[in-house]
Structure formats: structure tokens, C-alpha cells
Scaffold this active site. Structure first.
Site, PDB file in Angstrom:
ATOM      1  N   SER A  31      -9.859  -0.134   6.795  1.00  0.00           N
ATOM      2  CA  SER A  31      -9.165  -0.002   5.518  1.00  0.00           C
ATOM      3  C   SER A  31      -8.532  -1.298   5.012  1.00  0.00           C
ATOM      4  CB  SER A  31      -8.097   1.088   5.595  1.00  0.00           C
ATOM      5  OG  SER A  31      -8.710   2.359   5.668  1.00  0.00           O
ATOM      6  N   SER A  40      -9.478   2.058   2.764  1.00  0.00           N
ATOM      7  CA  SER A  40      -8.615   2.809   1.866  1.00  0.00           C
ATOM      8  C   SER A  40      -7.631   1.956   1.075  1.00  0.00           C
ATOM      9  CB  SER A  40      -7.825   3.850   2.671  1.00  0.00           C
ATOM     10  OG  SER A  40      -7.006   3.235   3.658  1.00  0.00           O
ATOM     11  N   LYS A  96       0.844  -1.201   0.000  1.00  0.00           N
ATOM     12  CA  LYS A  96       0.000   0.000   0.000  1.00  0.00           C
ATOM     13  C   LYS A  96       0.880   1.252   0.000  1.00  0.00           C
ATOM     14  CE  LYS A  96      -3.749   2.219   2.621  1.00  0.00           C
ATOM     15  NZ  LYS A  96      -4.610   2.146   3.834  1.00  0.00           N
TER      16      LYS A  96
END
Length: 475
Positions: free
Chosen positions: A178, A154, A79
Site C-alpha cells: 500500500s 491503498s 493517510k
């Protein structure tokens, strides 16, 4: 052998350790899949030649007789809010487009020390401040099961990559869902460990009270492999038989206002768990909704301003928080100016924050401790979200149970907020597909520090719940 892109992380590593598959060949297969699935927009930074050179280095190490790690040769997407010294860390925001941290975050360093390769940096909801991954600066991430829908956020880029077979194991991060929302929406497994189990240093922050890095994968076995490497916990795991396992069901919080398809798939999944011998323990958690309202958003909206400023200074980003927000996309800029930055209409007062941190958060954690002690359940089970993945752009209100319109935040984030706020280990597993072919998931939240027990339980749950059909077009 299955198609290379269909291999689990554990299987791929085993083949490479035995010399039956070169790291270069495996990396090449994943890279070709990444290129073919470019429409997902899963990556912000993707450099195939860098990956291939790292894979060739791994192959030279094996031929030279070097000691090989438990993730030998495995390309892992990371990420883009987690620091990497060889790639920019943008956090999905324009102000950090060219920010190069000086060193890897500890989690990345641990993965690389175990033989892994960074596959690239994945797209995300800007500054991790939302659940859609509809990033206005770097483009929306698309759901592999339906390109018109969100993958969740996210950590949407990592989830989309794992679901679409761009890699079997990836790095995500979860402050309030997330890891879990994208896992649920993309039909994969996601694990948010007990807060603090893995280091979050070198990760673009929201609040140290809730932030936690964790993995996305397509199997619990691969989640457990990640956990062993990063937590240095090699305690053996065997699938826990479900006969007699007590699972908590709290309907007045987690089961209200469910979309009909979510309700149907949840009921079917719970039936499969009962048929496998699990005992569903009905109960209540009085005051849960009130305590979440008093803690989750107040803590995040208060702490993010301080923690982001500290991150920018500590890691040498060469811009201030004010400059970062001024250059952010309009949706993020508006949220920060309203809810986070001084003078905003909804800024959390120091008194409200102090009460949230010192009074309501301890009360919430005590509520969970008392519930687990009283019921003796191994985990609480519930649908991860109230709705299936919405369409991209459908971010204001969503239709839930009984045709009722709910705010997007409630429909997507209500069910995942308690676990991360209370710091529990949380496991998301796919439960099935809607009649339209899009994923729905269950979440299992266990007592604090019961991470390995939850993963062992997850191996048994996974067997009972069945295999998730891959997205169309997957080999």
C-alpha cells in the site's frame, strides 16, 4: 528559488529555518496547489484555515526564538487510516465518517513534535483493503499522470498528492504494497521500512505481522529525513557509489509475465545501473511462490477481523465490527463477508492460519536470510508491478506480457507481496514513463533492519536512474 510547490521537503524546511521563507507563505502555496488540483480527489478532509493557523503559529515560534525542529513548518498529508486528534480518521469507510480519535498516532505525534503540520487526511482504498483507491464512499482518487487511471492503493491519496506537488512528503501505510504500488503508479519514491521500525499504534489495522507506516516523497533524501525523525535515527547518510554494489535479480518470480512497456523500461533502468557500476547477480529463490501463497492472504484475512474489532474498541469508535462492515461500500462488504467474517465461503481456518504463522512464515523469512547470506547482494531489484497503472474500473483482469490475461491481484500485487510478508525494508524508485506517459518503477528489497543502508544505497540509485518528469501541468 524554484516554484515553492517544487521544493523538496528538505529544501523547504531549510528556507523556513533560515527565515528566508515564512511557514505561512509556504503553506499558502501548497494550499493553493491543493485547490487547483481538486479533481485528483486526493483528500477526504481538507481544512485550509486550520493549516494556515498552524503555519502562523510556527512563524511566531521562530520569531520568539523557540527551538525549531527538523520538520519546521512542513505541511504533511496523512493517510486517513492514521489517527489524528484534530481531524476525523475515516479509514475511507462510511461507518467511521465522524470518528474523531482522542489523540494522534505516535508517528503523527513525532512529526508534529519535529515542527510539521498536518496538511489534511488523504483518500485511500476503503479500509486499506485493495490496490486501486477507487473508493465508492468518498470517490476515486485519480492518477496525476492520467486522470483516467488509478493511482494505486491503498495509499493512493498520499501518492497522488506528492506526485502532483500538493506537498513534498506524506504519510502512507503498507500491509501488502500500500506504500509501494501507489509510489510506482504515481512516479514517486516510497519507503516501507523493516516491519516494526515505526510504531503502527493508532493506525487502522489489518495484521500486526505485516502492517507498517512509511513515507512517500519525490526524493530519497526526504524519505531519509522522515526516517530520521520517526525512528530517531540520525546516522549520517551519503550516496553509496554503485561501483561493485551487488543487486540480486530473480527472474523466475519477479520478471515473468511483464507488460511489454514494463519490461522495456525495466531493462533500460537495469542497464543504467550496470553502467554506473552495479553488479547484477542472477539467481533463484526456490519455493518462494508457494510460501507466499500459504502466508500472505491467509494471515491478512484471518487477522483483520480480530484487529479491526480491537481498534474500534481501543480507540472509542462506538460501533462494532459487524456494524462497520454492514455500512461499508458493497465491494468491501462482499470481500469481508466472503473472506473474513465467520461463515464466509473463503474464511481462513484456524489450522491454516496456525500453519501460516508458525510454519510457513518462518520458512519464508529463512528463505530470504539464506538468499542474502549466500549471494551477498545489497538488495533484490525488480519491477514493482507487472503492469503500468490500469484505468479506473479496470479491476478484474489485466493484459500482461505476451497478451496474457492475469487477475488484477496477480498483475498488481504479486511482486510486492514477498517484501512485506517477510518484513523487509523496501524502496520504490521511478524508472521512467511508458510511451503513453505513465510511470513505471523498480523496487529494491534489502535484508531486515538494513533500513539506513538501503536509504544510502537509494541515494546512489536515484542518481543513476535519473529524474522523473513531473505530471503535465506541474509548474
Amino acid at each position: 528559488m524554484s516554484p515553492l510547490t517544487e521544493l523538496s521537503a528538505s529544501a523547504a524546511v531549510d528556507y523556513m529555518l533560515r527565515g528566508e521563507l515564512t511557514a505561512e507563505r509556504y503553506a499558502g502555496a501548497l494550499l493553493a496547489r491543493c485547490v487547483s488540483q481538486h479533481a485528483l480527489n486526493a483528500f477526504i478532509t481538507f481544512e485550509p484555515e486550520r493549516v494556515l493557523e498552524a503555519a502562523r503559529t510556527r512563524d511566531r515560534e521562530r520569531r520568539a526564538g523557540a527551538k525549531l525542529g527538523p520538520l519546521f513548518g512542513l505541511p504533511i498529508p496523512v493517510k486517513d487510516s492514521v489517527n489524528t486528534k484534530d481531524y476525523p480518521t475515516t479509514a475511507g469507510t462510511p461507518g467511521l465518517r465522524h470518528f474523531h480519535p482522542a489523540e494522534d498516532a505516535p508517528v503523527v505525534a513525532a512529526l508534529k513534535a519535529a515542527g510539521a503540520i498536518v496538511l489534511g487526511k488523504t483518500n485511500l482504498h476503503e479500509l486499506s483493503y485493495g490496490w486501486t483507491s477507487n473508493n465508492l464512499a468518498y470517490g476515486a482518487v485519480h492518477n496525476p499522470y492520467d486522470l483516467g487511471r488509478i493511482p494505486g492503493g491503498s495509499s493512493g491519496g498520499t501518492a497522488a498528492a506528492i506526485a502532483a506537488r500538493l506537498a513534498p512528503l506524506g504519510v502512507a501505510e503498507d500491509t501488502e504494497g500500500s506504500i509501494r504500488v501507489p509510489a510506482a503508479f504515481c512516479g514517486i519514491a516510497g519507503f516501507r521500512p523493516t516491519t516494526g521500525r515505526y510504531s503502527t499504534r493508532g493506525c487502522v489495522p489489518i495484521t500486526p505481522l505485516f502492517d507498517q507506516i512509511g513515507p512517500h516523497a519525490r526524493s530519497v533524501q526526504d524519505l531519509a529525513l522522515f526516517d530520521s525523525v520517526v525512528a530517531d535515527d540520525w546516522s549520517p547518510l551519503e550516496p553509496k557509489p554503485l561501483r561493485g554494489v551487488r543487486l540480486g535479480v530473480v527472474r523466475d518470480y519477479w520478471f515473468t509475465d511483464l507488460h511489454p512497456e514494463v519490461a522495456r523500461i525495466t531493462d533500460q533502468a537495469l542497464m543504467r545501473l550496470r553502467d554506473a557500476g552495479a553488479v547484477l547477480v542472477e539467481g533463484v529463490m526456490p519455493d518462494l511462490a508457494r510460501l507466499i501463497d500459504l502466508t500472505t492472504n491467509p494471515v491478512q484475512n484471518h487477522d483483520v477481523r480480530l484487529e479491526l474489532a480491537r481498534y474500534l474498541q481501543d480507540y472509542g469508535a462506538k460501533l462494532s465490527l459487524d456494524e462497520l462492515i454492514a455500512r461499508a461500500s458493497p465491494d468491501i462488504r462482499d470481500i469481508f463477508r466472503s473472506d473474513v467474517m465467520p461463515g464466509g465461503a473463503n474464511v481462513v481456518s484456524e489450522a491454516a492460519y496456525g500453519a501460516a504463522r508458525d510454519q510457513y512464515l518462518p520458512a519464508l523469512r529463512h528463505l530470504f536470510q539464506e538468499y542474502f547470506s549466500r549471494t551477498q547482494v545489497a538488495a533484490i531489484v525488480f519491477p514493482t508491478t507487472l503492469v503500468p497503472p490500469p484505468l479506473i474500473g479496470e479491476e478484474t483482469t489485466l493484459t500482461a506480457g505476451g497478451g496474457r490475461s492475469l487477475p488484477f491481484e496477480v498483475a498488481v500485487a504479486r511482486n510486492i507481496a514477498p517484501g512485506s510478508t517477510a518484513g523487509l525494508p523496501c524502496l520504490v524508485l521511478p524508472a521512467g514513463l511508458t510511451s503513453g506517459g505513465i510511470p513505471v518503477a523498480l523496487e529494491f528489497d534489502a535484508p531486515q533492519k538494513a533500513d539506513r543502508a538501503l536509504l544510502a544505497l537509494g541515494l546512489g540509485l536515484e542518481q543513476a536512474m535519473g529524474k522523473m518528469p513531473p505530471p503535465k501541468g506541474t509548474p
